[in-house]
Design a protein around this motif. Structure first.
Motif, PDB file in Angstrom:
ATOM      1  N   ILE A   1       0.274  -1.501  -0.043  1.00 30.75           N
ATOM      2  CA  ILE A   1      -0.045  -0.021  -0.194  1.00 30.75           C
ATOM      3  C   ILE A   1       0.688   1.402   0.014  1.00 30.75           C
ATOM      4  CG2 ILE A   1      -2.131   1.978   0.950  1.00 30.75           C
ATOM      5  CD1 ILE A   1      -3.093  -1.242   2.095  1.00 30.75           C
ATOM      6  N   ILE A   2       2.042   1.138   0.619  1.00 24.75           N
ATOM      7  CA  ILE A   2       3.048   2.240   0.753  1.00 24.75           C
ATOM      8  C   ILE A   2       3.450   2.949   0.187  1.00 24.75           C
ATOM      9  CG2 ILE A   2       4.788   3.165   2.210  1.00 24.75           C
ATOM     10  CD1 ILE A   2       4.469   1.428   4.739  1.00 24.75           C
ATOM     11  N   PHE A   3       4.231   1.351  -1.088  1.00 22.80           N
ATOM     12  CA  PHE A   3       4.482   2.039  -2.369  1.00 22.80           C
ATOM     13  C   PHE A   3       3.397   1.947  -3.410  1.00 22.80           C
ATOM     14  CE2 PHE A   3       4.431  -0.763  -6.707  1.00 22.80           C
ATOM     15  CZ  PHE A   3       5.873   0.092  -7.819  1.00 22.80           C
ATOM     16  N   LEU A   4       1.773   1.480  -3.592  1.00 22.26           N
ATOM     17  CA  LEU A   4       1.314   2.077  -3.948  1.00 22.26           C
ATOM     18  C   LEU A   4       1.233   3.701  -4.092  1.00 22.26           C
ATOM     19  CD1 LEU A   4      -1.294  -0.629  -4.859  1.00 22.26           C
ATOM     20  CD2 LEU A   4       0.350  -0.083  -5.965  1.00 22.26           C
ATOM     21  N   GLY A   5       1.086   4.161  -2.929  1.00 22.48           N
ATOM     22  CA  GLY A   5       0.274   5.725  -2.255  1.00 22.48           C
ATOM     23  C   GLY A   5       1.627   6.460  -2.734  1.00 22.48           C
ATOM     24  N   ARG A   6       2.633   5.893  -2.580  1.00 26.18           N
ATOM     25  CA  ARG A   6       4.582   7.091  -3.633  1.00 26.18           C
ATOM     26  C   ARG A   6       4.123   6.387  -4.551  1.00 26.18           C
ATOM     27  NH1 ARG A   6       9.004   6.916   0.608  1.00 26.18           N
ATOM     28  NH2 ARG A   6       7.841   7.317   2.376  1.00 26.18           N
ATOM     29  N   TYR A   7       4.019   5.324  -5.866  1.00 24.71           N
ATOM     30  CA  TYR A   7       4.008   5.579  -7.135  1.00 24.71           C
ATOM     31  C   TYR A   7       2.719   6.452  -7.503  1.00 24.71           C
ATOM     32  CZ  TYR A   7       3.568   3.665 -11.889  1.00 24.71           C
ATOM     33  OH  TYR A   7       3.778   3.286 -13.092  1.00 24.71           O
ATOM     34  N   ALA A   8       1.260   6.908  -6.685  1.00 22.43           N
ATOM     35  CA  ALA A   8       0.727   7.741  -7.714  1.00 22.43           C
ATOM     36  C   ALA A   8       0.965   8.571  -7.279  1.00 22.43           C
ATOM     37  CB  ALA A   8      -0.733   7.319  -6.713  1.00 22.43           C
ATOM     38  N   TYR A   9       1.816   8.837  -6.256  1.00 19.63           N
ATOM     39  CA  TYR A   9       2.175  10.364  -5.885  1.00 19.63           C
ATOM     40  C   TYR A   9       3.411  10.795  -6.996  1.00 19.63           C
ATOM     41  CZ  TYR A   9       0.268  12.788  -1.574  1.00 19.63           C
ATOM     42  OH  TYR A   9       0.230  13.008  -0.370  1.00 19.63           O
ATOM     43  N   GLY A  10       4.263   9.890  -7.391  1.00 19.86           N
ATOM     44  CA  GLY A  10       4.837  10.533  -8.615  1.00 19.86           C
ATOM     45  C   GLY A  10       5.884  11.119  -8.255  1.00 19.86           C
ATOM     46  N   SER A  11       6.286  11.567  -6.836  1.00 14.19           N
ATOM     47  CA  SER A  11       7.195  12.677  -6.123  1.00 14.19           C
ATOM     48  C   SER A  11       7.656  12.266  -5.182  1.00 14.19           C
ATOM     49  CB  SER A  11       7.155  13.846  -7.171  1.00 14.19           C
ATOM     50  OG  SER A  11       7.449  15.048  -6.631  1.00 14.19           O
ATOM     51  N   GLN A  12       8.619  12.557  -5.077  1.00 12.20           N
ATOM     52  CA  GLN A  12       9.593  12.487  -3.464  1.00 12.20           C
ATOM     53  C   GLN A  12       8.945  13.394  -2.233  1.00 12.20           C
ATOM     54  OE1 GLN A  12       9.059   9.644  -1.830  1.00 12.20           O
ATOM     55  NE2 GLN A  12      11.656   8.955  -1.630  1.00 12.20           N
ATOM     56  N   GLU A  13       9.305  15.248  -3.286  1.00 12.03           N
ATOM     57  CA  GLU A  13       8.813  15.967  -3.409  1.00 12.03           C
ATOM     58  C   GLU A  13       7.032  16.025  -2.338  1.00 12.03           C
ATOM     59  OE1 GLU A  13       9.808  18.158  -6.255  1.00 12.03           O
ATOM     60  OE2 GLU A  13      11.387  19.412  -5.045  1.00 12.03           O
ATOM     61  N   ARG A  14       6.436  14.878  -2.858  1.00 10.72           N
ATOM     62  CA  ARG A  14       5.156  15.264  -2.886  1.00 10.72           C
ATOM     63  C   ARG A  14       4.888  14.504  -1.585  1.00 10.72           C
ATOM     64  NH1 ARG A  14       3.188  14.461  -8.757  1.00 10.72           N
ATOM     65  NH2 ARG A  14       2.958  16.427  -8.966  1.00 10.72           N
ATOM     66  N   VAL A  15       5.488  13.176  -1.779  1.00  4.96           N
ATOM     67  CA  VAL A  15       5.167  12.533  -0.224  1.00  4.96           C
ATOM     68  C   VAL A  15       5.734  13.174   0.789  1.00  4.96           C
ATOM     69  CG1 VAL A  15       6.774  10.204   0.755  1.00  4.96           C
ATOM     70  CG2 VAL A  15       5.852  10.526  -2.084  1.00  4.96           C
TER      71      VAL A  15
ATOM     72  N   GLN B   1      -5.909  11.932  -6.840  1.00  3.79           N
ATOM     73  CA  GLN B   1      -6.742  11.128  -7.081  1.00  3.79           C
ATOM     74  C   GLN B   1      -7.170   9.775  -7.909  1.00  3.79           C
ATOM     75  OE1 GLN B   1     -10.644  13.248  -6.859  1.00  3.79           O
ATOM     76  NE2 GLN B   1      -9.441  15.004  -7.460  1.00  3.79           N
ATOM     77  N   HIS B   2      -6.074   9.608  -8.173  1.00  4.29           N
ATOM     78  CA  HIS B   2      -5.805   8.136  -8.618  1.00  4.29           C
ATOM     79  C   HIS B   2      -4.811   7.353  -8.089  1.00  4.29           C
ATOM     80  CE1 HIS B   2      -1.972  11.007 -10.037  1.00  4.29           C
ATOM     81  NE2 HIS B   2      -1.832   9.458 -10.181  1.00  4.29           N
ATOM     82  N   GLY B   3      -5.281   5.609  -9.224  1.00  2.00           N
ATOM     83  CA  GLY B   3      -4.817   4.487  -8.264  1.00  2.00           C
ATOM     84  C   GLY B   3      -4.875   4.321  -6.874  1.00  2.00           C
ATOM     85  N   ILE B   4      -4.134   4.161  -5.535  1.00  2.00           N
ATOM     86  CA  ILE B   4      -4.508   3.689  -4.155  1.00  2.00           C
ATOM     87  C   ILE B   4      -5.494   4.712  -4.323  1.00  2.00           C
ATOM     88  CG2 ILE B   4      -2.564   4.585  -3.352  1.00  2.00           C
ATOM     89  CD1 ILE B   4      -4.430   0.795  -2.065  1.00  2.00           C
ATOM     90  N   TYR B   5      -5.383   5.990  -4.525  1.00  2.00           N
ATOM     91  CA  TYR B   5      -6.188   7.087  -3.469  1.00  2.00           C
ATOM     92  C   TYR B   5      -7.175   7.157  -4.189  1.00  2.00           C
ATOM     93  CZ  TYR B   5      -1.141   8.779  -1.756  1.00  2.00           C
ATOM     94  OH  TYR B   5      -0.625   9.441  -1.374  1.00  2.00           O
ATOM     95  N   GLN B   6      -7.897   5.925  -5.203  1.00  3.64           N
ATOM     96  CA  GLN B   6      -9.559   6.020  -5.237  1.00  3.64           C
ATOM     97  C   GLN B   6     -10.228   4.886  -4.028  1.00  3.64           C
ATOM     98  OE1 GLN B   6      -8.828   4.526  -9.191  1.00  3.64           O
ATOM     99  NE2 GLN B   6      -9.253   5.790 -10.123  1.00  3.64           N
ATOM    100  N   ARG B   7      -9.086   4.714  -2.877  1.00  2.00           N
ATOM    101  CA  ARG B   7      -9.436   3.568  -1.851  1.00  2.00           C
ATOM    102  C   ARG B   7      -9.293   4.582  -0.585  1.00  2.00           C
ATOM    103  NH1 ARG B   7     -11.564   0.667  -5.079  1.00  2.00           N
ATOM    104  NH2 ARG B   7     -11.004  -0.790  -6.377  1.00  2.00           N
ATOM    105  N   THR B   8      -8.320   5.070  -0.380  1.00  2.00           N
ATOM    106  CA  THR B   8      -7.967   5.305   0.880  1.00  2.00           C
ATOM    107  C   THR B   8      -6.691   7.144   0.523  1.00  2.00           C
ATOM    108  OG1 THR B   8      -6.598   5.471   2.268  1.00  2.00           O
ATOM    109  CG2 THR B   8      -5.638   4.110   0.856  1.00  2.00           C
ATOM    110  N   ARG B   9      -8.049   8.155   1.403  1.00  2.00           N
ATOM    111  CA  ARG B   9      -6.739   9.496   0.689  1.00  2.00           C
ATOM    112  C   ARG B   9      -5.784   8.711   1.470  1.00  2.00           C
ATOM    113  NH1 ARG B   9     -12.198  11.805   3.339  1.00  2.00           N
ATOM    114  NH2 ARG B   9     -10.808  12.284   4.595  1.00  2.00           N
ATOM    115  N   ASN B  10      -5.321   8.278   2.466  1.00  2.00           N
ATOM    116  CA  ASN B  10      -4.271   8.481   3.260  1.00  2.00           C
ATOM    117  C   ASN B  10      -3.416   6.753   3.240  1.00  2.00           C
ATOM    118  OD1 ASN B  10      -4.231  11.108   4.925  1.00  2.00           O
ATOM    119  ND2 ASN B  10      -5.546   9.629   5.552  1.00  2.00           N
TER     120      ASN B  10
END
Length: 184
Positions: free
Chosen positions: A87-101, A111-120
């Motif tokens: 889940i962490i991997f999917l979240g970081r992948y959806a962010y596309g940037s370590q700066e966003r993380v 709002q795409h990827g895992i962010y369609q299932r959880t906001r966090n």
């Protein structure tokens, strides 16, 4: 309690106490500049990764204090741990940037990827990993560490992150929050 276990428990308690000034600093950064400063991002990484390492250490050092680990507890705990890591991997992948993380870039409501299932997903993933470690090891202290993490994160999300997201993204965030659960 062994000396090493005492040190790790002490570290977890100090880490929990440090979450208070971190929360205040993160909130002030968001209000002042709309993103975190580099020092806040570093502080976040130290607290989060430090808590991760400490919880794993607690699970190992305190194993069997809650119950004797079994094949079932190991399988369930490992499943939660690996699921959380994914889940962490999917979240970081959806962010596309370590700066966003790390809160350094606040230019897009993901709002795409895992962010369609959880906001966090980062917090859900870490929580699953911590609880999984405690279950696998049958560790009282690791379970208490996981519970403290979940409580602190809930306060952080509701007091710092969500108000920031509402200020930054307005109605778009409110609509998203109405469709996707905070945790799942």
């Amino acid at each position: 309690m062994s000396p090493l276990l005492t040190i790790v428990v002490g570290y977890v308690l100090i880490n929990a106490v440090l979450s208070v000034p971190f929360t205040l600093q993160a909130r002030a950064d968001f209000q002042r500049q709309g993103k975190w400063s580099r020092s806040t991002a570093v502080f976040s990484g130290l607290i989060m990764h430090g808590h991760f390492l400490a919880t794993i250490a607690l699970a190992w050092l305190d194993r069997g204090s809650l119950y004797a680990p079994s094949l079932i507890s190991l399988a369930l705990g490992a499943g939660l741990f690996l699921g959380g890591a994914y889940i962490i991997f999917l979240g970081r992948y959806a962010y596309g940037s370590q700066e966003r993380v790390y809160g350094l870039l606040e230019d897009e409501l993901i709002q795409h990827g895992i962010y369609q299932r959880t906001r966090n997903p980062q917090y859900v993933g870490y929580g699953a990993m911590f609880v999984g470690s405690a279950i696998a090891a049958g560790s009282t202290f690791a379970l208490l560490s996981a519970i403290s993490f979940l409580a602190i994160i809930h306060v952080f999300i509701t007091w710092v992150e969500e108000p920031h997201m509402r200020r930054t993204f307005g109605d778009t965030f409110d609509q998203y929050a109405g469709q996707v659960g905070r945790y799942w």
